[in-house]
Design a protein around this motif. Structure first.
Motif, PDB file in Angstrom:
ATOM      1  N   SER A 231      -8.070   4.770   3.488  1.00 37.63           N
ATOM      2  CA  SER A 231      -8.193   3.329   3.781  1.00 37.63           C
ATOM      3  C   SER A 231      -8.232   3.086   5.285  1.00 37.63           C
ATOM      4  CB  SER A 231      -7.038   2.553   3.140  1.00 37.63           C
ATOM      5  OG  SER A 231      -7.104   2.618   1.733  1.00 37.63           O
ATOM      6  N   ARG A 382      -1.628   3.182 -11.281  1.00 38.97           N
ATOM      7  CA  ARG A 382      -1.169   2.741  -9.959  1.00 38.97           C
ATOM      8  C   ARG A 382      -0.599   3.854  -9.092  1.00 38.97           C
ATOM      9  NH1 ARG A 382       3.230  -1.539 -11.505  1.00 38.97           N
ATOM     10  NH2 ARG A 382       3.547   0.047 -13.150  1.00 38.97           N
ATOM     11  N   ASP A 413       2.374   3.912   4.172  1.00 39.12           N
ATOM     12  CA  ASP A 413       3.383   3.054   3.547  1.00 39.12           C
ATOM     13  C   ASP A 413       3.512   1.739   4.299  1.00 39.12           C
ATOM     14  OD1 ASP A 413       5.390   2.607   1.577  1.00 39.12           O
ATOM     15  OD2 ASP A 413       6.927   2.960   3.092  1.00 39.12           O
ATOM     16  N   GLY A 414       3.362   0.629   3.588  1.00 35.87           N
ATOM     17  CA  GLY A 414       3.457  -0.693   4.198  1.00 35.87           C
ATOM     18  C   GLY A 414       2.171  -1.163   4.857  1.00 35.87           C
ATOM     19  N   LYS A 415       1.164  -0.280   4.932  1.00 38.30           N
ATOM     20  CA  LYS A 415      -0.100  -0.637   5.571  1.00 38.30           C
ATOM     21  C   LYS A 415      -1.227  -0.806   4.552  1.00 38.30           C
ATOM     22  CE  LYS A 415       1.207   1.989   9.692  1.00 38.30           C
ATOM     23  NZ  LYS A 415       0.880   3.157  10.563  1.00 38.30           N
ATOM     24  N   VAL A 416      -1.096  -0.164   3.410  1.00 42.33           N
ATOM     25  CA  VAL A 416      -2.072  -0.291   2.336  1.00 42.33           C
ATOM     26  C   VAL A 416      -1.321  -0.840   1.124  1.00 42.33           C
ATOM     27  CG1 VAL A 416      -3.743   0.892   0.875  1.00 42.33           C
ATOM     28  CG2 VAL A 416      -3.402   1.645   3.241  1.00 42.33           C
ATOM     29  N   SER A 417      -1.719  -1.993   0.669  1.00 39.05           N
ATOM     30  CA  SER A 417      -0.912  -2.735  -0.306  1.00 39.05           C
ATOM     31  C   SER A 417      -0.693  -1.997  -1.616  1.00 39.05           C
ATOM     32  CB  SER A 417      -1.561  -4.093  -0.596  1.00 39.05           C
ATOM     33  OG  SER A 417      -2.873  -3.919  -1.120  1.00 39.05           O
ATOM     34  N   ASP A 418      -1.677  -1.233  -2.052  1.00 34.32           N
ATOM     35  CA  ASP A 418      -1.551  -0.580  -3.357  1.00 34.32           C
ATOM     36  C   ASP A 418      -1.136   0.883  -3.260  1.00 34.32           C
ATOM     37  OD1 ASP A 418      -3.836   0.448  -2.260  1.00 34.32           O
ATOM     38  OD2 ASP A 418      -5.092   0.189  -4.041  1.00 34.32           O
ATOM     39  N   SER A 419      -0.581   1.289  -2.094  1.00 31.36           N
ATOM     40  CA  SER A 419      -0.229   2.687  -1.898  1.00 31.36           C
ATOM     41  C   SER A 419       1.170   2.852  -1.303  1.00 31.36           C
ATOM     42  CB  SER A 419      -1.261   3.381  -0.996  1.00 31.36           C
ATOM     43  OG  SER A 419      -2.551   3.317  -1.547  1.00 31.36           O
ATOM     44  N   PRO A 420       2.205   2.330  -1.968  1.00 33.22           N
ATOM     45  CA  PRO A 420       3.562   2.541  -1.451  1.00 33.22           C
ATOM     46  C   PRO A 420       3.939   4.014  -1.526  1.00 33.22           C
ATOM     47  CG  PRO A 420       3.650   1.649  -3.669  1.00 33.22           C
ATOM     48  CD  PRO A 420       2.202   1.598  -3.247  1.00 33.22           C
ATOM     49  N   SER A 423       7.766   4.988  -5.259  1.00 37.13           N
ATOM     50  CA  SER A 423       7.383   4.240  -6.455  1.00 37.13           C
ATOM     51  C   SER A 423       8.284   4.658  -7.613  1.00 37.13           C
ATOM     52  CB  SER A 423       5.901   4.477  -6.780  1.00 37.13           C
ATOM     53  OG  SER A 423       5.585   5.862  -6.767  1.00 37.13           O
TER      54      SER A 423
END
Length: 587
Positions: A231, A382, A413-420, A423
């Motif tokens: 991303s 997810r 982490d914290g920069k791409v909404s769907d990729s913490p 989890s």
């Protein structure tokens, strides 16, 4: 020409085509959209998981790379965990592996650790006197009694040199790697490993898979290659563009040493893959152990035992190399069981996010069909999946699916909404009829916790008749999910001891017959993600109070035991039937 034959032919062309355009890049998500979730069944789930790791004394973090950055792929992959009854007291002890740091000093205490079960819900760290406390990049573990002396030994696959630890029977282990002939020149990235008596001579042989050729002088760190981004954020390179590895097979000579028979057996002649978890079981029911390997970004391997000391790779022909659409997936972990209770061993395999995990249904004779969508598993895409289990956690007689999750790129982490990066773990409850539904808060408070997890091992650490879960968390202490089961469902545990076969009975298959069900379970030395489970086979029986057992021993002989009473652990010695049993107390 059948659709499977067409897929096989097209897939066989993949490796050369991929090599022609190979370049360094990060993992690229498949972009598979999740199916719409239906309404939950509303049926009660009589299991609640509680994380009791801190209370149990499992407080040391498992170091694996740095916490906020992972410039190289090695630092993201993590490791397995294991249950082991190393002192034969009937209670499961815990083995935790370790990684290191590459670009900075490794924290003190980053060593392989052994914890003794105190039988009261707590564990004591006995690493110092055990002889296991090595500092290493220790990836995978397989446990069994390779020399048939009555005590379980430990093999650990590493980046660097592997380790074989012989159980001395007095609470200590001895490093016998070099003496056993299991060292190798240079560094190799060992991952999956499993004991397997491939020639049925009663002595356990050793299979090792390798991930890739990891060399920091040839692989650029994150930020140095524009093709390695996720991303738009620079991340580690690989596995695509990095040279893959072959697998190895060592024959047990019976004198404490092993001989490399990889080429002779047809193992190392298979083209390199990005191999991770390795499992061995008799998938086609012919009485001989096969080997299945989950592969990242390349098609999976099924080594079918030819019964003459050699194997044939049959992943494509038997339907477990690709998914139903003919795509390769990022294979990580493997759960083996019999989810539809038809007496055949099925396979559950975990993958990267934006893709479905896969459920392969065994249609008989080791030929599989992708049942993922029909089973209802397509609703969850997810998370990055790792450790996998196909086990009956509520004892209702139908095995459920559980897997750990956690992303590989801490930088996003914290920069791409769907990729913490952290989890929750995932549980699919078996509804019967080949269908599953995903549960959330219904399965207890532990299911809400978030970590970046990797390996898991399943076992009954408190001997109360249900299955608990041990989980590796990256740079955190492990999780220990105690199963606080309710309800009145029955269960049966089976522990096998070979006499003509290998003493650990690795390679045996037990079918429990109860009501209208025939549930098969294999005795394995590795599964999940690079991990080793409690070797006592656990069958939930639902309302049934007895079960009959059909045991296919590793040497191919069949033994039948009718009308075994439920709610106990039975010890079965090859040729002698049940030699003793124990009742457990529900906590």
């Amino acid at each position: 020409m059948t659709r499977r034959q067409m897929l096989s032919l097209s897939a066989l062309a993949l490796p050369s085509a991929q090599r022609a355009r190979a370049q360094m890049q990060a993992i690229v998500p498949q972009g598979v959209k999740a199916q719409t979730r239906g309404k939950l069944s509303g049926l009660p789930y009589e299991t609640g998981f509680v994380n009791v790791a801190a209370k149990a004394g499992l407080t040391a973090p498992i170091v694996w790379g740095e916490e906020t950055r992972a410039p190289y792929i090695l630092e993201s992959m993590g490791c397995g965990v294991a249950f082991i009854d190393y002192d034969n007291d009937g209670w499961q002890d815990i083995l935790l592996l370790t990684g290191q740091h590459l670009g900075s000093p490794t924290p003190a205490g980053a060593i392989i650790r052994l914890y003794h079960n105190n039988r009261d819900g707590t564990f004591k760290d006995v690493t110092a006197k055990s002889g296991l406390g090595k500092a290493a990049w220790a990836s995978g573990v397989t446990i069994a009694d390779y020399d048939n002396d009555g005590f379980d030994d430990i093999f650990i696959a590493c980046w660097g040199q592997n380790y074989l630890f012989h159980n001395e029977g007095d609470g200590t282990f001895k490093d016998v790697t070099e003496k056993a002939g299991l060292t190798h020149p240079g560094k190799r990235y060992g991952t999956g490993c499993t004991w397997v008596d491939y020639d049925r001579d009663g002595k356990l042989d050793l299979f090792i898979s390798h991930y890739l050729v990891f060399d920091t002088t040839k692989i650029p760190p994150a930020g140095k290659d524009p093709g390695c981004a996720y991303s738009g954020i620079p991340v580690q390179c690989g596995p695509t563009g990095i040279t893959g590895e072959t697998c190895l097979l060592y024959h047990n000579n019976g004198d404490g040493t092993f001989t490399d028979v990889s080429e002779k057996a047809g193992i190392s002649t298979v083209k390199p893959r990005y191999c991770l978890t390795a499992v061995s079981a008799d998938f086609d029911g012919d009485g001989w152990p096969d080997i299945y390997v989950a592969c990242d970004a390349s098609y999976n391997l099924l080594f079918r035992n030819n019964k003459d000391g050699t194997f044939s790779e049959r992943g494509l022909e038997n339907g477990v190399a690709l998914n139903e659409d003919g795509r390769t997936q990022e294979g990580m972990g493997i759960g083996v069981g019999d989810y539809d209770c038809d007496g055949y061993l099925d396979i559950f395999k975990t993958h990267f996010s934006s893709d479905t995990n896969v459920l392969y249904r065994n249609t008989g004779k080791g030929v599989f069909r992708d049942a993922t969508i029909r089973a209802g598993l397509g609703v969850e895409t997810r998370f990055v999946g790792w450790g996998a289990a196909m086990e009956d956690f509520d004892n209702n007689g139908l095995p459920d699916l559980f897997f750990t999750t956690g992303h590989v790129f801490p930088e996003v982490d914290g920069k791409v909404s769907d990729s913490p990066y952290k989890s929750p773990n995932v549980l699919f409850r078996n509804l019967g009829g080949g269908k599953f539904e995903e549960l959330f808060e219904q399965a207890g408070p532990a299911m809400k916790e978030v970590h970046s997890s990797r390996g898991l091992a399943v076992g009954d650490f408190d001997n109360d008749g249900d299955l608990d879960i041990l989980i590796m968390n990256m740079n955190e202490p492990p999780s220990l999910f105690r199963n606080d089961i309710s309800g009145a469902n029955h269960w049966l545990k089976v522990q096998l001891e070979g006499t003509e076969s290998n003493r650990s009975a690795i390679g045996a298959t037990v079918i429990a017959v109860y009501g209208d069900k025939r549930q098969a379970k294999p005795v394995m030395a590795q599964s999940s993600y690079l991990s080793a489970n409690d070797r006592r086979l656990h069958f939930g029986l639902g309302e049934e109070k007895t079960a009959s057992l059909e045991i296919r021993w590793p040497n191919g002989k069949l033994e039948k035991i009718p009308d075994v009473d439920a709610d106990r652990l039975v010890f079965v010695k090859e040729g002698s039937g049940i030699v003793r049993s124990e009742k457990f107390t529900r906590k």
